[in-house]
Enzyme design. Structure first.
Site, PDB file in Angstrom:
ATOM      1  N   ASP A  11       0.822  -1.207   0.000  1.00 29.31           N
ATOM      2  CA  ASP A  11       0.000   0.000   0.000  1.00 29.31           C
ATOM      3  C   ASP A  11       0.860   1.263   0.000  1.00 29.31           C
ATOM      4  OD1 ASP A  11      -2.642  -1.261   0.179  1.00 29.31           O
ATOM      5  OD2 ASP A  11      -1.976  -1.924   2.143  1.00 29.31           O
ATOM      6  N   GLY A  12       1.996   1.220   0.702  1.00 30.74           N
ATOM      7  CA  GLY A  12       2.866   2.383   0.733  1.00 30.74           C
ATOM      8  C   GLY A  12       3.445   2.714  -0.628  1.00 30.74           C
ATOM      9  N   LEU A  25       2.072   1.930  -3.569  1.00 30.68           N
ATOM     10  CA  LEU A  25       0.959   2.461  -4.359  1.00 30.68           C
ATOM     11  C   LEU A  25       0.742   3.933  -4.039  1.00 30.68           C
ATOM     12  CD1 LEU A  25      -1.572   2.259  -6.177  1.00 30.68           C
ATOM     13  CD2 LEU A  25      -2.832   1.500  -4.140  1.00 30.68           C
ATOM     14  N   SER A  26       0.700   4.261  -2.759  1.00 32.51           N
ATOM     15  CA  SER A  26       0.443   5.639  -2.353  1.00 32.51           C
ATOM     16  C   SER A  26       1.578   6.561  -2.777  1.00 32.51           C
ATOM     17  CB  SER A  26       0.255   5.711  -0.843  1.00 32.51           C
ATOM     18  OG  SER A  26      -0.158   6.997  -0.442  1.00 32.51           O
ATOM     19  N   GLU A  30       2.405   5.908   6.057  1.00 31.89           N
ATOM     20  CA  GLU A  30       3.245   7.057   6.419  1.00 31.89           C
ATOM     21  C   GLU A  30       2.612   7.801   7.595  1.00 31.89           C
ATOM     22  OE1 GLU A  30       4.654  11.465   4.800  1.00 31.89           O
ATOM     23  OE2 GLU A  30       3.318  10.224   3.601  1.00 31.89           O
TER      24      GLU A  30
END
Length: 310
Positions: free
Chosen positions: A66-67, A69-70, A280
């Site tokens: 997910d990090g 992707l973000s 984050e």
């Protein structure tokens, strides 16, 4: 016909993935001009996205969790160009929890995930824009605070590597006896709430932290964010945990949660409050979170449950 031009931006922690290497080779054999770049340190994603846009690629593929992707979505969203002129976005889930991919129904294996990108048209994707004391941030999946944020931040990297999403559960159980509520004032259009909470989710997507579905009804293309507040439970802790065991975590959450759907929300706290933005952590006394409709275009499965149009 011109070959599709892709740029895959790979989290350096996953650089030795043999299945991904094989899948990249097969896509190249099938006619996709697919270049690979690896992120090792802060600033790499920005540099790779800038390079990809200068090179005129059609699609940027984030390969990681997910990090990742973000991080890639953030670098695209920060640009002035409208979504239709930017490269489309694809995802190969290689992280620990892969919450966005899991909720969206993106295949877990690299080759099917890359084939999905090739065979599906890109659709509009909303993003969350977060204004905090230290500036502006972007979030593709979910912003969370409270207990869930502490679990995500404190989960050991080695434990995540060995156990995957189960590591978050183990860390969460270890913290159950020392949950300290946080105080905040939360407001939005026709909405106001003030008090102590143990968990908070602001969803573009639905889940974070290895499957914590804080915003189970969120959609990524409706122009709205989903807000979930789990208030401080006081004497209800035992009965809520009993419900969790008997009926499942969603039933327990439904018993106590405050929920709303709106285009923006503001959080204010007397003490610095931590929000976890797709991995984050950001600390601020004041957050304004706004859903920016159709900021990017993304390749998703047909009938993706996160789409309002599905």
């Amino acid at each position: 016909m011109t070959a599709p031009r892709w740029r895959l931006i790979l989290n350096g922690k996953c650089a030795g993935d043999d299945d991904l290497r094989e899948a990249v080779g097969k896509l190249r054999e099938a006619g996709v001009a697919l270049g690979v770049r690896v992120t090792w340190e802060s600033g790499d994603a920005e540099r790779h996205v800038d390079e990809a846009i200068r090179d005129g690629v059609d699609t940027i593929v984030a390969a990681g969790g997910d990090g990742t992707l973000s991080e890639v979505a953030t670098e695209l969203a920060r640009r002035d160009e409208p979504a239709e002129t930017l490269p489309s976005l694809g995802l190969v889930p290689l992280g620990t929890a892969n919450d966005f991919a899991s909720a969206a129904g993106i295949p877990e294996e690299p080759l099917p995930a890359l084939q999905l990108i090739r065979d599906s048209a890109a659709v509009p994707l909303d993003l969350l824009r977060i204004d905090a004391d230290d500036g502006t941030h972007w979030c593709a999946n979910l912003a969370s605070g409270g207990f869930g944020t502490e679990v995500t931040v404190e989960t050991d990297e080695g434990l995540k590597k060995m156990l995957g999403g189960l590591a978050y559960l183990i860390t969460g159980i270890a913290k159950l006896g020392r949950i300290e509520p946080l105080a905040a004032r939360v407001s939005g259009p026709d909405f106001a709430w003030e008090g102590d909470f143990i968990a908070l989710g602001i969803g573009n997507g639905r889940q974070a932290g290895g499957g914590q579905a804080l915003c189970p009804d969120a959609r990524i293309d409706d122009g709205l964010l989903d807000l979930t507040i789990v208030p401080e439970l006081s004497g209800e802790v035992a009965s809520t945990i009993g419900t969790l065991v008997k009926d499942g975590k969603h039933a327990a959450l439904d018993r106590v949660a405050v929920r709303a759907r709106m285009p923006w929300v503001e959080l204010v706290s007397d003490e610095p409050l931590a929000l976890n933005l797709d991995g984050e952590p950001v600390r601020s006394r004041r957050f304004r979170v706004e859903c920016v409709p159709a900021r990017l275009r993304m390749h998703l499965p047909a009938g993706c449950p996160l789409l309002a149009t599905a």
